[in-house]
Design a protein around this motif. Structure first.
Motif, PDB file in Angstrom:
ATOM      1  N   LEU A 162       0.836  -1.211   0.000  1.00 49.21           N
ATOM      2  CA  LEU A 162       0.000   0.000   0.000  1.00 49.21           C
ATOM      3  C   LEU A 162       0.862   1.249   0.000  1.00 49.21           C
ATOM      4  O   LEU A 162       0.529   2.259  -0.628  1.00 49.21           O
ATOM      5  N   ARG A 163       1.976   1.189   0.697  1.00 49.67           N
ATOM      6  CA  ARG A 163       2.884   2.338   0.723  1.00 49.67           C
ATOM      7  C   ARG A 163       3.440   2.588  -0.676  1.00 49.67           C
ATOM      8  O   ARG A 163       3.546   3.730  -1.128  1.00 49.67           O
ATOM      9  N   ILE A 164       3.808   1.483  -1.345  1.00 52.33           N
ATOM     10  CA  ILE A 164       4.337   1.617  -2.700  1.00 52.33           C
ATOM     11  C   ILE A 164       3.263   2.167  -3.632  1.00 52.33           C
ATOM     12  O   ILE A 164       3.532   3.035  -4.465  1.00 52.33           O
ATOM     13  N   VAL A 215       3.749   5.282  -6.046  1.00 57.47           N
ATOM     14  CA  VAL A 215       3.750   5.227  -7.518  1.00 57.47           C
ATOM     15  C   VAL A 215       2.520   5.928  -8.102  1.00 57.47           C
ATOM     16  O   VAL A 215       2.605   6.521  -9.180  1.00 57.47           O
ATOM     17  N   ALA A 216       1.391   5.873  -7.400  1.00 62.87           N
ATOM     18  CA  ALA A 216       0.198   6.532  -7.930  1.00 62.87           C
ATOM     19  C   ALA A 216       0.140   7.989  -7.491  1.00 62.87           C
ATOM     20  O   ALA A 216      -0.691   8.748  -7.981  1.00 62.87           O
ATOM     21  N   GLY A 217       1.042   8.351  -6.578  1.00 67.63           N
ATOM     22  CA  GLY A 217       1.108   9.746  -6.144  1.00 67.63           C
ATOM     23  C   GLY A 217      -0.151  10.217  -5.434  1.00 67.63           C
ATOM     24  O   GLY A 217      -0.693  11.275  -5.753  1.00 67.63           O
ATOM     25  N   ILE A 218      -0.622   9.440  -4.463  1.00 69.47           N
ATOM     26  CA  ILE A 218      -1.837   9.804  -3.741  1.00 69.47           C
ATOM     27  C   ILE A 218      -1.451  10.561  -2.473  1.00 69.47           C
ATOM     28  O   ILE A 218      -1.011   9.969  -1.484  1.00 69.47           O
ATOM     29  N   ASP A 220      -6.112   6.794 -12.347  1.00 69.01           N
ATOM     30  CA  ASP A 220      -5.144   7.246 -13.355  1.00 69.01           C
ATOM     31  C   ASP A 220      -3.972   6.271 -13.432  1.00 69.01           C
ATOM     32  O   ASP A 220      -3.534   5.893 -14.522  1.00 69.01           O
ATOM     33  N   TYR A 221      -3.481   5.871 -12.245  1.00 70.28           N
ATOM     34  CA  TYR A 221      -2.346   4.946 -12.231  1.00 70.28           C
ATOM     35  C   TYR A 221      -2.702   3.664 -12.979  1.00 70.28           C
ATOM     36  O   TYR A 221      -1.920   3.164 -13.787  1.00 70.28           O
ATOM     37  N   LEU A 264      11.583   6.979  -1.692  1.00 70.55           N
ATOM     38  CA  LEU A 264      10.128   6.885  -1.606  1.00 70.55           C
ATOM     39  C   LEU A 264       9.548   8.104  -0.882  1.00 70.55           C
ATOM     40  O   LEU A 264      10.161   8.643   0.029  1.00 70.55           O
ATOM     41  N   ASP A 265       8.330   8.479  -1.305  1.00 65.80           N
ATOM     42  CA  ASP A 265       7.638   9.589  -0.656  1.00 65.80           C
ATOM     43  C   ASP A 265       7.001   9.174   0.660  1.00 65.80           C
ATOM     44  O   ASP A 265       6.418  10.006   1.359  1.00 65.80           O
ATOM     45  N   VAL A 266       7.033   7.878   0.934  1.00 69.44           N
ATOM     46  CA  VAL A 266       6.431   7.386   2.171  1.00 69.44           C
ATOM     47  C   VAL A 266       7.506   6.648   2.972  1.00 69.44           C
ATOM     48  O   VAL A 266       8.412   6.070   2.387  1.00 69.44           O
ATOM     49  N   PRO A 267       7.420   6.677   4.283  1.00 72.51           N
ATOM     50  CA  PRO A 267       8.395   5.911   5.064  1.00 72.51           C
ATOM     51  C   PRO A 267       8.089   4.421   4.982  1.00 72.51           C
ATOM     52  O   PRO A 267       6.930   4.035   4.843  1.00 72.51           O
TER      53      PRO A 267
END
Length: 937
Positions: free
Chosen positions: A719-721, A725-728, A808-809, A919-922
């Motif tokens: 879910l983090r990935i 990748v989908a930029g949510i 979109d992703y 990554l934008d998320v930890p």
DNA sequence: GTACTCACG
DNA sequence: GACGTACGTGAGTACG
């Protein structure tokens, strides 16, 4: 010149290791045309040396010169501090065999070549610099390494060969804020993340320079630290005094290295054209050979072209496919002299293909029967070692067949070349051969693997077994193993195969492997998967081999007791079921069960599948049970027990290795198209955990005496990935804040405030989150949540409305797959999607797989990266990595060391995407410990 | 050898 | 409008 080194002399010291790494990373992965040996770094190195020689021919030419190299990885600094340079990545496998060739190149240019075990090149440079200065001469160090800057001054300067920039006292002061004599003080305070020098936390070069300027030197500063006005800075210096002093010792170069040469030995010499040409010719450097020959005024030698004149590079590799297979040419090795000839040929080439023949498929239990080698297409041999004659009569009278080398003698001869860092050993599924040989004390390295090359390039397109690859790429059908061993009950083991037959089969395998490697290696680069192969596939082999050989302890008694208990319960259930049915039948037969349920008892919901049999899956039985029917409910209980008994409590016992008392699974690196591993024989990635009954099986996986099991797993990594990748943004934010992601999704979707969240609403959101990862469909979600399809579709619509980026992703991913025929992970792994353009129900399948693959695959890449780094991190810690279960790693750790190991492993796992991907998320890793796996998980 | 079922992430 | 679907695996059993 002649005479002794002294006033007027000018010594040049070249930092050879820096040249090599620069050459390796700057150049594409060149390979030698004739045999595919990686040669790019040697080529770049020679170009740099040649340029250096040309640039330094003027009036200020050196009188003495040497190229200095690092040797070995352990130096006195590691004794001072075991984490010194511990964060360095291992040397790339393709560079390793080139290292000795750079020494050869240096000597071919007739330049002194220096290295000393236990010392870094920098220490040798420091020592020679001191000697030269003391003798009254000048020194130029060709390097831009800041660690050498402490040597500048007193007639010593540095030269950055790339930028052509001189580095004198002024430049050093500019960089460090202090003179060369105080550089080590600044470095001791500032530390260095590249070399893993700790320094003083929170103090960088700027602050360090200020402090040293103020107090004069490090010792004074530390003694008078209490005079520092800033409280934080003062505290840091006081608290970390030992660490700072250690750092100083680490950065200070040793100018008293014992050397077995003197400055006079380094006098500049003219190259011997013949020797230099010979080397360059052997490397097959066409352009460079010609250029240097012109410079020397000699005729450039003709470099034999193994390919048709003017052949394009892509055709060059095709010789692998065009040279005919001639089994009668394969050699049978029966004595040491013959074997030595092959070893010499392999050593000279720098590579060879290796294949082992054994008595079985279990690497931990089978015996070695023979080894085959290949050094060029069509040139291969087989060394029979354990072939037997006779039928193995009543007395087990196994007699070794005539004409075989003693196993010990052959292995003693082979061991040096199999372990030679300068010779690449190519295999097809090399993990297997490496494990077999490791049991005989031979630790094969470095390795290349054609199966993994194929996987990196073609995952999703076809299988990667040798027979399939040979037929597809070499248009050659290998001898089927069945033709030698037979099949079924009459099947024999390889040691019973007559030697002449074995030679043709075994040597052919090595031949095929070598040809495939020559074909694939250049293709990796063209397919842009070199990095995937080099960082995610190849280095995983030794890591997995080690894990598999370690195995995990499984308690037989626990399993056996459970097995008996299960058998009793099953018998009772079976009687009850027969009673309810009014007749006896095989409960384990879906066909018979279906007839009982839907024909005899006429229960509703009987649906026949394509084979005409009733479906009796758990979902069907659960529906019936929910309507109050007892028989299907009992069958469900029986099935659960039956599964646990046959697959786990019984089968697992058969996998306990009698010698080690442990279970050794095999991981199939190419087992899943997404990059995930697969575990076989036994599969330890599907040990029960979801039910209480099943979880008890995990309790049979135990730690050895004095040890504990430690399990660490990524929390919601997929879910983090997806969020990344989908930029949510909303998801990313939630992960950064450590929120309950399913509750947050529920809150967003159903407009329920977080503090009013109910478990039921959260459960539905969780199902949707998982569905999204799988390429959600109304039908699938409806089935999973057991709600009407329309309602499920409503959920999905609302989800997409709330998180439009997800939709979109999905659209973009499917479009990418259609345009390119593959999708990619964040790390560049390709997963081919040949079915993406299909019509009909196939289309949906392929699209969902394409949506899922980058997410599942990226998670797989991340844990692979963590695993590959693990040996370096565990070095010195009393811990061994035992298992991988997709997002979980299990370790066996000495009691008392859990905390330290968890900290170290967690850091690696949480940072595993870096530095390749930010990554934008930890990434968050949860940890647990216990005497057994049930407790630890 | 294939289909079905079910264990895991 | 109907079809059939959650993604990725391995293994044991029945059955032809």
């Amino acid at each position: 010149m002649g005479g002794t080194f002294g006033k007027g002399c000018h010594l040049h010291l070249i930092d050879g290791s820096a040249f090599i790494f620069r050459a390796f990373h700057a150049l594409p992965p060149l390979t030698r045309k004739s045999d595919g040996l990686p040669i790019g770094a040697v080529s770049g190195f020679c170009n740099m040396i040649h340029k250096y020689v040309q640039d330094n021919a003027g009036p200020d030419a050196p009188t003495h010169v040497a190229v200095v190299f690092d040797k070995g990885s352990h130096t006195f600094r590691n004794d001072l501090y075991d984490l010194y340079k511990a964060n360095r990545d291992a040397m790339p496998e393709d560079l390793r065999p080139q290292i000795p060739l750079t020494r050869e190149a240096t000597r071919a240019f007739n330049i002194a070549c220096l290295e000393q075990e236990g010392f870094e090149a920098d220490d040798i440079i420091a020592t020679l610099t001191r000697q030269a200065v003391e003798a009254g001469g000048r020194v130029t160090i060709i390097s831009s390494d800041k660690d050498l800057m402490q040597l500048v001054g007193n007639g010593v300067e540095m030269l950055d060969a790339m930028k052509g920039k001189r580095i004198g006292v002024e430049e050093v002061e500019e960089k460090f804020g202090v003179g060369p004599d105080r550089v080590v003080d600044v470095q001791a305070l500032a530390g260095d993340s590249v070399d893993n020098i700790p320094g003083a936390p929170g103090i960088g070069i700027k602050t360090a320079a200020l402090l040293i300027q103020e107090f004069g030197d490090l010792e004074t500063l530390l003694d008078r630290a209490d005079e520092i006005p800033q409280p934080k800075r003062r505290q840091t210096l006081v608290e970390h005094r030992t660490q700072i002093e250690l750092s100083k010792r680490l950065v200070t170069l040793d100018s008293a290295t014992p050397l077995d040469i003197t400055l006079d030995d380094l006098e500049v010499r003219e190259p011997d054209p013949a020797a230099l040409m010979d080397f360059l010719t052997r490397m097959e450097f066409r352009t460079l050979t010609k250029r240097i020959a012109e410079g020397l005024g000699v005729e450039p030698p003709v470099i034999a072209d193994t390919n048709p004149a003017g052949a394009a590079p892509s055709e060059a590799a095709d010789q692998s496919a065009t040279i005919p297979f001639r089994p009668e040419d394969y050699e049978c090795i029966r004595d040491a002299a013959a074997l030595q000839r092959w070893i010499d040929a392999a050593t000279a080439r720098g590579l060879m293909a290796v294949d082992t023949e054994t008595t079985g498929l279990d690497e931990m239990r089978c015996d070695l029967v023979g080894i085959s080698l290949a050094v060029e297409p069509g040139r291969a041999c087989y060394i029979p070692l354990g072939h037997k004659i006779g039928e193995g009569d009543l007395f087990g009278a196994d007699v070794l067949a005539e004409g075989q080398m003693p196993l010990d003698e052959a292995l003693a001869l082979l061991k040096p070349v199999l372990q030679d860092p300068a010779v690449i050993k190519i295999g097809q599924n090399m993990k297997y051969d490496a494990k077999v040989l490791a049991r005989y004390g031979v630790h094969v390295a470095p390795i290349d693997d054609t199966m993994l090359m194929s996987y990196a390039m073609n995952a999703g397109l076809h299988g990667h077994g040798m027979d399939a690859l040979s037929e597809r790429y070499l248009e050659h059908q290998p001898i089927p193993i069945k033709s030698l061993l037979g099949s079924g009950k009459a099947q024999i083991t390889f040691d019973r195969v007559p030697i002449d037959e074995a030679v043709k089969y075994a040597a052919e395998d090595a031949d095929i492997t070598l040809r495939l490697a020559q074909l694939f290696k250049p293709q990796l680069h063209r397919a842009r998967v070199t990095t995937v192969y080099e960082t995610l596939e190849r280095p995983l082999v030794p890591v997995l081999a080690e894990m598999e050989m370690t195995g995990i302890r499984v308690d037989r008694d626990t399993l056996s007791r459970m097995s008996n208990a299960f058998a009793q319960k099953m018998a009772a259930l079976e009687a009850e079921i027969h009673d309810l049915a009014g007749e006896t039948f095989n409960v384990g037969s879906p066909k018979q069960l279906g007839e009982i349920l839907f024909d005899k008892m006429s229960l509703p919901g009987g649906k026949k599948g394509k084979t005409g049999a009733y479906a009796t899956g758990a979902d069907v039985l659960e529906d019936l049970a929910a309507e109050g029917h007892d028989l299907p409910a009992r069958v469900l209980d029986w099935r659960q027990l039956s599964k646990l008994k046959s697959t786990y409590t019984d089968a697992l016992q058969d996998h306990i290795n009698p010698e080690t008392g442990r279970v050794h699974t095999s991981y199939v690196i190419t087992g899943a198209v997404t990059g995930r591993l697969a575990s076989t024989d036994p599969n330890l990635q599907n040990i029960p955990v979801r039910t209480e009954e099943g979880r008890r099986i995990r309790a049979a996986f135990v730690a050895d005496e004095g040890k504990v099991l430690v399990s660490l797993d990524y929390s919601q990594i997929e879910l983090r990935i997806l969020a990344h990748v989908a930029g949510i943004d909303a998801l990313k934010q939630a992960f950064r804040e450590g929120q309950d992601i399913h509750a947050m999704t529920a809150s967003e979707m159903f407009d329920v405030p977080m503090d009013q969240m109910t478990p039921e609403i959260r459960r539905q959101a969780k199902a949707i989150n998982f569905g999204v990862i799988y390429g959600i469909s109304g039908f699938g979600l409806a089935r999973n949540l057991r709600i009407p399809r329309g309602e499920a579709q409503g959920f999905i619509d609302r989800y997409f409305e709330r998180f439009p980026g997800i939709k979109d992703y999905m659209t973009e991913t499917v479009a990418f797959a259609k345009a390119n025929g593959f999708v990619q992970t964040l790390f560049g792994r390709k997963i081919h999607t040949p079915e993406i353009g299909a019509k009909g129900p196939q289309a949906g399948f392929a699209q969902r797989a394409a949506i899922n693959a980058p997410i599942q695959g990226t998670a797989a890449d991340i844990i692979r990266r963590a695993m590959i780094r693990m040996p370096g991190v565990l070095k010195g810690l009393p811990a061994k990595m035992l298992l991988q279960v997709h997002d979980e790693l299990v370790f066996e750790v000495d009691k008392g060391a859990e905390t330290g190991v968890i900290d170290a492993v967690r850091e690696v796992m949480e940072g595993a995407a870096m530095p390749a991907v930010k990554l934008d998320v930890p990434l968050v890793v949860d940890a647990g410990t216990g005497q057994n796996w049930a407790e630890a998980h």
